[in-house]
Motif scaffolding. Structure first.
Motif, PDB file in Angstrom:
ATOM      1  N   ASP A   8       0.278  -1.213   0.054  1.00  0.00           N
ATOM      2  CA  ASP A   8       0.155   0.159   0.137  1.00  0.00           C
ATOM      3  C   ASP A   8       0.943   1.366  -0.431  1.00  0.00           C
ATOM      4  O   ASP A   8       1.626   1.770   0.664  1.00  0.00           O
ATOM      5  CB  ASP A   8      -1.203   0.022   1.362  1.00  0.00           C
ATOM      6  N   VAL A   9       1.224   1.547  -0.752  1.00  0.00           N
ATOM      7  CA  VAL A   9       1.813   2.966  -0.649  1.00  0.00           C
ATOM      8  C   VAL A   9       1.133   4.047  -1.357  1.00  0.00           C
ATOM      9  O   VAL A   9       1.907   5.414  -1.004  1.00  0.00           O
ATOM     10  CB  VAL A   9       2.352   2.931  -2.675  1.00  0.00           C
ATOM     11  N   SER A  10      -0.346   4.056  -1.521  1.00  0.00           N
ATOM     12  CA  SER A  10      -1.313   5.433  -0.766  1.00  0.00           C
ATOM     13  C   SER A  10      -1.494   5.660  -0.039  1.00  0.00           C
ATOM     14  O   SER A  10      -2.176   6.608   0.039  1.00  0.00           O
ATOM     15  CB  SER A  10      -2.045   5.215  -2.601  1.00  0.00           C
ATOM     16  N   GLY A  11      -1.611   4.782   0.850  1.00  0.00           N
ATOM     17  CA  GLY A  11      -1.835   4.709   2.151  1.00  0.00           C
ATOM     18  C   GLY A  11      -3.263   4.755   2.469  1.00  0.00           C
ATOM     19  O   GLY A  11      -4.249   5.236   3.223  1.00  0.00           O
ATOM     20  N   ASP A  12      -3.902   3.557   1.305  1.00  0.00           N
ATOM     21  CA  ASP A  12      -5.672   4.098   1.227  1.00  0.00           C
ATOM     22  C   ASP A  12      -6.752   2.647   1.875  1.00  0.00           C
ATOM     23  O   ASP A  12      -7.358   2.317   1.687  1.00  0.00           O
ATOM     24  CB  ASP A  12      -6.614   4.509   0.621  1.00  0.00           C
ATOM     25  N   GLY A  13      -5.092   1.765   1.880  1.00  0.00           N
ATOM     26  CA  GLY A  13      -5.555   0.270   2.881  1.00  0.00           C
ATOM     27  C   GLY A  13      -5.460  -0.823   1.651  1.00  0.00           C
ATOM     28  O   GLY A  13      -5.986  -1.520   1.410  1.00  0.00           O
ATOM     29  N   ARG A  14      -5.205  -0.568   0.587  1.00  0.00           N
ATOM     30  CA  ARG A  14      -5.111  -1.490  -1.104  1.00  0.00           C
ATOM     31  C   ARG A  14      -4.165  -1.454  -0.967  1.00  0.00           C
ATOM     32  O   ARG A  14      -3.426  -0.842  -0.804  1.00  0.00           O
ATOM     33  CB  ARG A  14      -6.194  -0.440  -2.113  1.00  0.00           C
TER      34      ARG A  14
END
Length: 374
Positions: free
Chosen positions: A347-353
């Protein structure tokens, strides 16, 4: 087959560790979707890719091994799915793989590369801020292609296992816990091995070795004795020209299974495990052209492992959604860069995906595909 690099340097991934995020059993799969790729420059010909938080800021970073530059590139993450420009560090000749881990147990992440031309591994100790010290080299077998870091002798100190494509062997270097290693011990595997994984496939609490053997179309399983030595290999058939092997429980029965991408027949092979270190006959699924890497990860967050495959010949990644019983749906393809190879999912975008990153050999970039699956 699209790759034009020297055939003895055909693409391998790193290895990268398989990752499955759990979700409630009743969760329904949503269609898997990604934003269009965004590319970031690396060193020349990035052949391996790993991801971890190397500067301890809580944000995932990327590291590539660049066989065209004899370097590793470090791209620090912003936590939003974007990355800062690369910083390069010298590695050995034809740095062919990179693994991230804490070798000297100082809570700072270090880098290890396998150097095909030098018959060495390079250790770059980390400073904890995303920078690394100059390399220190250790001798391994002939033409080291890939490596794995794990404690194979149960002394609490990280060890390194390296597959040697020119020697048809695995070199095991026991760690001292200071970032240094004892001299290698070699174990025979199949022909032209290109990937190694350390996992307990017979569930006896002892680390085992599994390799993907490119020219013998097999995986070799070497059951561990728990002291850093291993039993003689047992081979299992895969598709044609397996580049890599991943270990994960793809049918959720608590027994480790094997997955290989097979470059010459455009498939991934699934070998379900019996739980005692033996494996069933393979089942194949179609991929894009010239698949060279695979990761097992729950991309759609339904608690069922999915497959992501990098296809060097079609400049795509293929995603095969899993049913949770070892069976996978027909692939869906997404655009990557020129000659994609090594993969990572985190998860590089920090949204849990879980997002997907892929290193592209021919344009010396990493493509970042941010996961938008509902």
């Amino acid at each position: 087959m699209k790759k034009t690099i020297n055939p003895t340097l055909s693409l391998l991934t790193i290895a990268i560790s398989s990752l499955t995020l759990c979700a409630p059993e009743f969760a329904q799969a949503a269609p898997i979707t990604f934003n269009p790729k965004v590319d970031y420059n690396t060193g020349a010909v990035p052949i391996a890719l790993a991801s971890a938080d190397v500067n301890k800021d809580g944000k995932a970073d990327l590291v590539t091994a660049n066989i065209g530059a004899n370097t590793v590139s470090v791209l620090l993450g912003n936590g939003t799915g974007t990355f800062l420009p690369k910083t390069d560090y010298a590695a050995g000749g034809n740095a062919n793989d990179v693994v991230i881990g804490d070798l000297n147990r100082d809570s700072k992440l270090d880098l290890i590369t396998a150097n095909y031309n030098d018959n060495t591994i390079s250790v770059l100790l980390g400073n904890g801020d995303g920078t690394f010290q100059p390399k220190h080299d250790y001798s391994v077998g002939t033409n080291p292609y890939a490596l794995a870091m794990a404690d194979v002798n149960r002394d609490g100190k990280p060890d390194v296992s390296v597959v040697n494509a020119g020697g048809n062997s695995v070199s095991v270097l026991l760690g001292t816990g200071t970032g240094a290693f004892a001299s290698k011990a070699d174990f025979i595997v199949g022909s032209f091995p290109q990937s190694v994984v350390v996992s307990d496939v017979n569930r006896d609490g002892k680390a085992d070795l599994i390799t993907a053997n490119y020219t013998s179309n097999t995986v070799s399983v070497l059951l561990g004795k728990g002291n850093g030595t291993f039993n003689f290999k047992v081979d299992y058939s895969t598709g044609a020209r397996p580049f890599l092997v991943a270990v994960d429980d793809v049918n959720l029965d608590g027994k480790p299974d094997l997955v290989t991408p097979n470059a010459n027949d455009n498939t991934v092979s699934i070998l379900l495990g019996n739980g005692n270190g033996t494996f069933k006959t393979k089942t194949d699924y179609g991929t894009g052209t010239d698949p060279s890497a695979v990761i097992v990860a729950d991309i759609d967050r339904n608690g069922k492992p999915d497959l992501v495959v990098a296809n060097g010949g079609s400049d795509t990644i293929s995603v095969l959604a899993g049913k949770g019983n070892g069976v996978f749906l027909t692939k869906t393809d997404y655009a990557a860069g020129d000659n994609p190879g090594a993969l990572a999912a985190t998860d590089v975008s920090g949204d849990g995906r879980l997002d997907v990153m892929v290193a592209n050999l021919n344009d010396s970039t990493v493509s970042v595909l941010v996961n938008t699956t509902p």
